[in-house]
Design a protein around this motif. Sequence first.
Motif, PDB file in Angstrom:
ATOM      1  N   ARG A  40     -34.235 -59.207  25.768  1.00 22.35           N
ATOM      2  CA  ARG A  40     -33.863 -58.815  27.123  1.00 22.35           C
ATOM      3  C   ARG A  40     -32.444 -58.247  27.089  1.00 22.35           C
ATOM      4  N   PRO A  41     -32.081 -57.428  28.072  1.00 24.36           N
ATOM      5  CA  PRO A  41     -30.734 -56.843  28.059  1.00 24.36           C
ATOM      6  C   PRO A  41     -29.611 -57.866  27.929  1.00 24.36           C
ATOM      7  N   LYS A  42     -29.757 -59.029  28.554  1.00 31.89           N
ATOM      8  CA  LYS A  42     -28.678 -60.020  28.494  1.00 31.89           C
ATOM      9  C   LYS A  42     -28.470 -60.565  27.077  1.00 31.89           C
ATOM     10  N   ASP A  43     -29.468 -60.374  26.210  1.00 34.14           N
ATOM     11  CA  ASP A  43     -29.314 -60.831  24.821  1.00 34.14           C
ATOM     12  C   ASP A  43     -28.226 -60.059  24.083  1.00 34.14           C
ATOM     13  N   LEU A  44     -27.846 -58.887  24.617  1.00 31.49           N
ATOM     14  CA  LEU A  44     -26.790 -58.099  23.973  1.00 31.49           C
ATOM     15  C   LEU A  44     -25.460 -58.845  23.971  1.00 31.49           C
ATOM     16  N   LEU A  45     -25.315 -59.837  24.863  1.00 34.01           N
ATOM     17  CA  LEU A  45     -24.073 -60.607  24.898  1.00 34.01           C
ATOM     18  C   LEU A  45     -23.861 -61.380  23.601  1.00 34.01           C
ATOM     19  N   GLY A  46     -24.926 -61.602  22.855  1.00 30.51           N
ATOM     20  CA  GLY A  46     -24.812 -62.297  21.578  1.00 30.51           C
ATOM     21  C   GLY A  46     -24.807 -61.357  20.398  1.00 30.51           C
ATOM     22  N   HIS A  47     -24.637 -60.067  20.648  1.00 33.37           N
ATOM     23  CA  HIS A  47     -24.653 -59.070  19.581  1.00 33.37           C
ATOM     24  C   HIS A  47     -23.345 -58.292  19.532  1.00 33.37           C
ATOM     25  N   ASP A  48     -23.080 -57.715  18.360  1.00 29.35           N
ATOM     26  CA  ASP A  48     -22.005 -56.735  18.258  1.00 29.35           C
ATOM     27  C   ASP A  48     -22.516 -55.413  18.825  1.00 29.35           C
ATOM     28  N   CYS A  49     -21.695 -54.769  19.628  1.00 29.91           N
ATOM     29  CA  CYS A  49     -22.110 -53.523  20.266  1.00 29.91           C
ATOM     30  C   CYS A  49     -21.085 -52.427  20.020  1.00 29.91           C
ATOM     31  N   VAL A  50     -21.581 -51.203  19.942  1.00 33.23           N
ATOM     32  CA  VAL A  50     -20.744 -50.019  19.771  1.00 33.23           C
ATOM     33  C   VAL A  50     -20.929 -49.147  21.009  1.00 33.23           C
ATOM     34  N   SER A  51     -19.886 -48.992  21.798  1.00 32.70           N
ATOM     35  CA  SER A  51     -19.959 -48.183  23.009  1.00 32.70           C
ATOM     36  C   SER A  51     -19.404 -46.791  22.763  1.00 32.70           C
ATOM     37  N   CYS A  52     -20.070 -45.801  23.353  1.00 28.92           N
ATOM     38  CA  CYS A  52     -19.606 -44.418  23.283  1.00 28.92           C
ATOM     39  C   CYS A  52     -19.262 -43.959  24.689  1.00 28.92           C
ATOM     40  N   THR A  53     -18.015 -43.586  24.910  1.00 26.53           N
ATOM     41  CA  THR A  53     -17.577 -43.236  26.265  1.00 26.53           C
ATOM     42  C   THR A  53     -18.246 -41.978  26.798  1.00 26.53           C
ATOM     43  N   GLY A  54     -18.785 -41.153  25.911  1.00 27.83           N
ATOM     44  CA  GLY A  54     -19.449 -39.948  26.373  1.00 27.83           C
ATOM     45  C   GLY A  54     -20.865 -40.170  26.858  1.00 27.83           C
ATOM     46  N   VAL A 110     -26.358 -49.927  31.284  1.00 29.31           N
ATOM     47  CA  VAL A 110     -27.326 -50.081  32.372  1.00 29.31           C
ATOM     48  C   VAL A 110     -28.743 -49.979  31.828  1.00 29.31           C
ATOM     49  N   PHE A 111     -29.576 -50.924  32.257  1.00 24.71           N
ATOM     50  CA  PHE A 111     -31.005 -50.927  31.933  1.00 24.71           C
ATOM     51  C   PHE A 111     -31.790 -50.971  33.235  1.00 24.71           C
ATOM     52  N   SER A 112     -33.093 -51.070  33.122  1.00 18.54           N
ATOM     53  CA  SER A 112     -33.938 -51.101  34.320  1.00 18.54           C
ATOM     54  C   SER A 112     -35.081 -52.091  34.106  1.00 18.54           C
ATOM     55  N   GLU A 113     -35.432 -52.808  35.168  1.00 15.78           N
ATOM     56  CA  GLU A 113     -36.563 -53.735  35.123  1.00 15.78           C
ATOM     57  C   GLU A 113     -37.303 -53.664  36.444  1.00 15.78           C
ATOM     58  N   ARG A 114     -38.570 -53.256  36.382  1.00 12.24           N
ATOM     59  CA  ARG A 114     -39.410 -53.079  37.571  1.00 12.24           C
ATOM     60  C   ARG A 114     -38.727 -52.191  38.610  1.00 12.24           C
ATOM     61  N   GLY A 115     -38.082 -51.148  38.134  1.00  7.97           N
ATOM     62  CA  GLY A 115     -37.433 -50.201  39.025  1.00  7.97           C
ATOM     63  C   GLY A 115     -36.063 -50.609  39.512  1.00  7.97           C
ATOM     64  N   SER A 132     -36.935 -51.329  24.558  1.00  5.40           N
ATOM     65  CA  SER A 132     -37.637 -50.163  25.108  1.00  5.40           C
ATOM     66  C   SER A 132     -38.255 -50.437  26.475  1.00  5.40           C
ATOM     67  N   ALA A 133     -38.622 -51.689  26.726  1.00  3.77           N
ATOM     68  CA  ALA A 133     -39.243 -52.016  28.016  1.00  3.77           C
ATOM     69  C   ALA A 133     -38.239 -51.984  29.164  1.00  3.77           C
ATOM     70  N   PHE A 134     -36.966 -51.849  28.847  1.00  3.87           N
ATOM     71  CA  PHE A 134     -35.934 -51.907  29.884  1.00  3.87           C
ATOM     72  C   PHE A 134     -35.135 -50.606  29.981  1.00  3.87           C
ATOM     73  N   GLU A 135     -35.718 -49.530  29.494  1.00  3.29           N
ATOM     74  CA  GLU A 135     -34.996 -48.260  29.541  1.00  3.29           C
ATOM     75  C   GLU A 135     -34.849 -47.762  30.974  1.00  3.29           C
ATOM     76  N   PRO A 136     -33.701 -47.191  31.331  1.00  3.85           N
ATOM     77  CA  PRO A 136     -33.535 -46.588  32.659  1.00  3.85           C
ATOM     78  C   PRO A 136     -34.464 -45.398  32.838  1.00  3.85           C
ATOM     79  N   GLU A 137     -34.492 -44.863  34.049  1.00  3.34           N
ATOM     80  CA  GLU A 137     -35.335 -43.703  34.346  1.00  3.34           C
ATOM     81  C   GLU A 137     -34.966 -42.532  33.437  1.00  3.34           C
ATOM     82  N   PRO A 138     -35.950 -41.721  33.065  1.00  3.66           N
ATOM     83  CA  PRO A 138     -35.648 -40.569  32.208  1.00  3.66           C
ATOM     84  C   PRO A 138     -34.719 -39.577  32.905  1.00  3.66           C
TER      85      PRO A 138
END
Length: 308
Positions: free
Chosen positions: A180-194, A202-207, A258-264
């Motif tokens: 689930r998206p909140k699981d990222l809090l336990g991971h190392d992440c690389v953010s790209c400002t662009g 941002v993710f999406s769940e049931r719209g 993949s189940a939590f991807e935002p709108e295309p």
Amino acid sequence: MDKLREMEIFVAVVDQGGFTGASNKLGLSTAAVSRAINSLEASIGVQLLARTTRTVRATDAGMAYLDACRKVLDVITDAEANIAADQLNPVGTLTISAPVLFGQRYVAPLVNAFVLRYQDVDVNAVYVDRPTRLLEEGVDIAIRIGHLGDSSIFAVPLGFVRRRAYGAPAYLAARGEPVRPKDLLGHDCVSCTGVSLPLEWVFSERGARVPVRLRPRMIVDLIPAAVLAAVDGVGITQLLSYQAAPEVRDGSLRPVLSAFEPEPIPVSLLHVERRGASGKIRAFVEFVSETLRQNLQDIEATAARSSL
């Protein structure tokens, strides 16, 4: 009937020596030819043709008007011929803009092929990661990734890209795959400002919008740097699907969540002219559109396979 058509009929009557000859030449009934001449004379307020039971000839006023009609019709014929030639053999300078990485991977090869195909078109290609203002900046064609809001621009839909999270297989094997998206809090992440806000993905769940506040292990301002960091196992990154497409294809990155991807996000080809588009614009639109659509479909198909 419009004035130009009436003028054409008038010229045909004089050239053919009568209504019957004009009707045969133009594929009209003699009654339609007669109505057109009557309408033309009524609108001008003079008699253009002298008619007897056997002959039809132009009056003095008709002869003067005949010369004017020929000039007008010749100008239109020449203009249409020039336009047709322009469509077949486009000429001039074409200014194109596209996002940097999308342009490098997908647009530039097509621009090169277009220039080789159309020898009389010069191209000014501008690759920038910001929306260009076509009218203000003199841009003929722009590839736009994002939702459109300018009603003065004509858009050719090409497809969609998605904002996805990606991780290297070795990293995911060692640290586990987030469910689930909140699981990222336990991971190392690389953010790209662009691509997204560096501290919030941002993710999406049931719209519904699902934001996740992060403490990234790394923040970069170049997309290739984010891709490289993720491939090297620094952490999970979030990118637009085309930005990680080669790495997904060769297996060095894999989509997650993949189940939590935002709108295309739509991808469009923009230009400022409708059906009367100049030959160079029409030629480029027709030359690149189908290939770009196929490229975008291939990106999604590859991502879908890698998620299985």
